[in-house]
Write a protein that holds these residues in place. Structure first.
Motif, short mmCIF file in Angstrom:
data_model
loop_
_atom_site.label_atom_id
_atom_site.label_comp_id
_atom_site.label_asym_id
_atom_site.label_seq_id
_atom_site.Cartn_x
_atom_site.Cartn_y
_atom_site.Cartn_z
N PRO A 81 10.41 -1.00 -1.08
CA PRO A 81 11.26 -2.18 -0.96
C PRO A 81 10.67 -3.24 -0.04
N VAL A 82 11.08 -4.49 -0.25
CA VAL A 82 10.67 -5.59 0.63
C VAL A 82 11.06 -5.22 2.06
N GLY A 83 10.18 -5.51 2.99
CA GLY A 83 10.41 -5.17 4.39
C GLY A 83 9.81 -3.84 4.79
N TRP A 84 9.43 -3.04 3.80
CA TRP A 84 8.86 -1.72 4.06
C TRP A 84 7.49 -1.58 3.40
N ARG A 85 6.77 -2.69 3.33
CA ARG A 85 5.45 -2.73 2.72
C ARG A 85 4.40 -2.97 3.80
N PRO A 86 3.22 -2.36 3.67
CA PRO A 86 2.20 -2.52 4.71
C PRO A 86 1.63 -3.94 4.74
N PRO A 87 1.15 -4.38 5.91
CA PRO A 87 0.58 -5.72 6.04
C PRO A 87 -0.80 -5.86 5.38
N SER A 88 -1.45 -4.75 5.11
CA SER A 88 -2.70 -4.73 4.35
C SER A 88 -2.72 -3.42 3.57
N THR A 89 -3.59 -3.30 2.59
CA THR A 89 -3.61 -2.09 1.77
C THR A 89 -3.78 -0.86 2.64
N ALA A 90 -2.93 0.12 2.42
CA ALA A 90 -2.97 1.38 3.17
C ALA A 90 -3.37 2.50 2.22
N ASN A 91 -4.16 3.43 2.70
CA ASN A 91 -4.59 4.57 1.92
C ASN A 91 -4.21 5.84 2.65
N GLY A 92 -3.93 6.88 1.90
CA GLY A 92 -3.57 8.15 2.52
C GLY A 92 -3.62 9.26 1.51
N ASN A 93 -3.11 10.41 1.92
CA ASN A 93 -3.09 11.58 1.07
C ASN A 93 -1.66 11.95 0.72
N TYR A 94 -1.43 12.34 -0.52
CA TYR A 94 -0.14 12.83 -0.96
C TYR A 94 -0.29 14.30 -1.31
N GLY A 95 0.81 14.99 -1.45
CA GLY A 95 0.74 16.39 -1.83
C GLY A 95 2.09 16.95 -2.22
N ASN A 96 2.06 18.15 -2.78
CA ASN A 96 3.30 18.84 -3.12
C ASN A 96 3.23 20.32 -2.76
N GLY A 97 2.25 20.72 -1.97
CA GLY A 97 2.10 22.11 -1.59
C GLY A 97 1.13 22.86 -2.47
N THR A 98 0.88 22.35 -3.67
CA THR A 98 -0.06 22.98 -4.60
C THR A 98 -1.19 22.03 -4.95
N VAL A 99 -0.82 20.77 -5.20
CA VAL A 99 -1.78 19.75 -5.61
C VAL A 99 -1.69 18.60 -4.62
N ASP A 100 -2.83 18.00 -4.33
CA ASP A 100 -2.82 16.83 -3.46
C ASP A 100 -3.85 15.84 -3.96
N GLY A 101 -3.92 14.70 -3.29
CA GLY A 101 -4.87 13.69 -3.68
C GLY A 101 -4.74 12.47 -2.80
N TYR A 103 -3.78 8.29 -2.35
CA TYR A 103 -2.99 7.20 -2.88
C TYR A 103 -3.37 5.92 -2.15
N SER A 104 -2.94 4.79 -2.68
CA SER A 104 -3.04 3.52 -1.97
C SER A 104 -1.72 2.78 -2.14
N ILE A 105 -1.35 2.00 -1.12
CA ILE A 105 -0.17 1.15 -1.18
C ILE A 105 -0.66 -0.26 -0.89
N ASN A 106 -0.46 -1.18 -1.83
CA ASN A 106 -0.90 -2.55 -1.59
C ASN A 106 0.20 -3.36 -0.89
N THR A 107 -0.08 -4.61 -0.57
CA THR A 107 0.87 -5.43 0.19
C THR A 107 2.11 -5.79 -0.62
N ALA A 108 2.08 -5.57 -1.93
CA ALA A 108 3.27 -5.76 -2.77
C ALA A 108 4.10 -4.48 -2.82
N GLY A 109 3.66 -3.43 -2.11
CA GLY A 109 4.40 -2.17 -2.04
C GLY A 109 4.16 -1.22 -3.18
N VAL A 110 3.19 -1.50 -4.05
CA VAL A 110 2.91 -0.65 -5.20
C VAL A 110 2.10 0.58 -4.74
N VAL A 111 2.66 1.76 -5.00
CA VAL A 111 2.01 3.03 -4.65
C VAL A 111 1.25 3.53 -5.86
#
Length: 135
Positions: A81-101, A103-111
């Motif tokens: 949502p607006v107000g909860w988006r990074p000021p520059s592209t952010a990268n990190g790791n996601y996971g579910n306990g079995t699979v991970d990888g 991700y990136s979040i751009n300034t428009a908040g798209v994951v």
């Protein structure tokens, strides 16, 4: 100097008043083939954290080729949502306990999911936890 980007709100945190604490638990929008199981945004002392749990409802997300770690098309999981988006592209790791990888979040908040581990991928009905923090 503060850089203002499209979709950013004028808030106390952005005006360097880090005494304001803020939380949110709604507003994230799932991409096609996903649902939002939970969303939490928190801002404390100038540090913003976002945690999103998305559940796959579409076709399985798998590696584009065996042992490559790549995902064909880099699928979008959700938009913050607006107000909860990074000021520059952010990268990190996601996971579910079995699979991970990665991700990136751009300034428009798209994951966007960028890579994946494990031959099983993210099968329909399973979750992926996306966590990010910035100052």
């Amino acid at each position: 100097m503060t850089t203002w980007l499209a979709g950013m709100r004028v808030t106390a945190a952005r005006l360097n008043d880090h005494s304001v604490e803020e939380t949110a638990d709604t507003g994230a929008v799932a991409a096609t083939g996903w649902t939002i199981s939970s969303f939490e945004g928190r801002r404390v002392s100038g540090v913003t954290t976002v945690n999103v749990l998305v559940t796959r409802t579409g076709a399985d997300v798998a590696q584009s080729a065996a042992d490559s770690g790549n995902i064909a098309g880099d699928p979008t999981a959700c938009t913050l949502p607006v107000g909860w988006r990074p000021p520059s592209t952010a990268n990190g790791n996601y996971g579910n306990g079995t699979v991970d990888g990665e991700y990136s979040i751009n300034t428009a908040g798209v994951v966007t999911l960028r890579s994946i581990s494990g031959a099983s991928g993210i099968v329909t009905g399973t979750n992926a936890r996306i966590c990010c923090a910035w100052i």
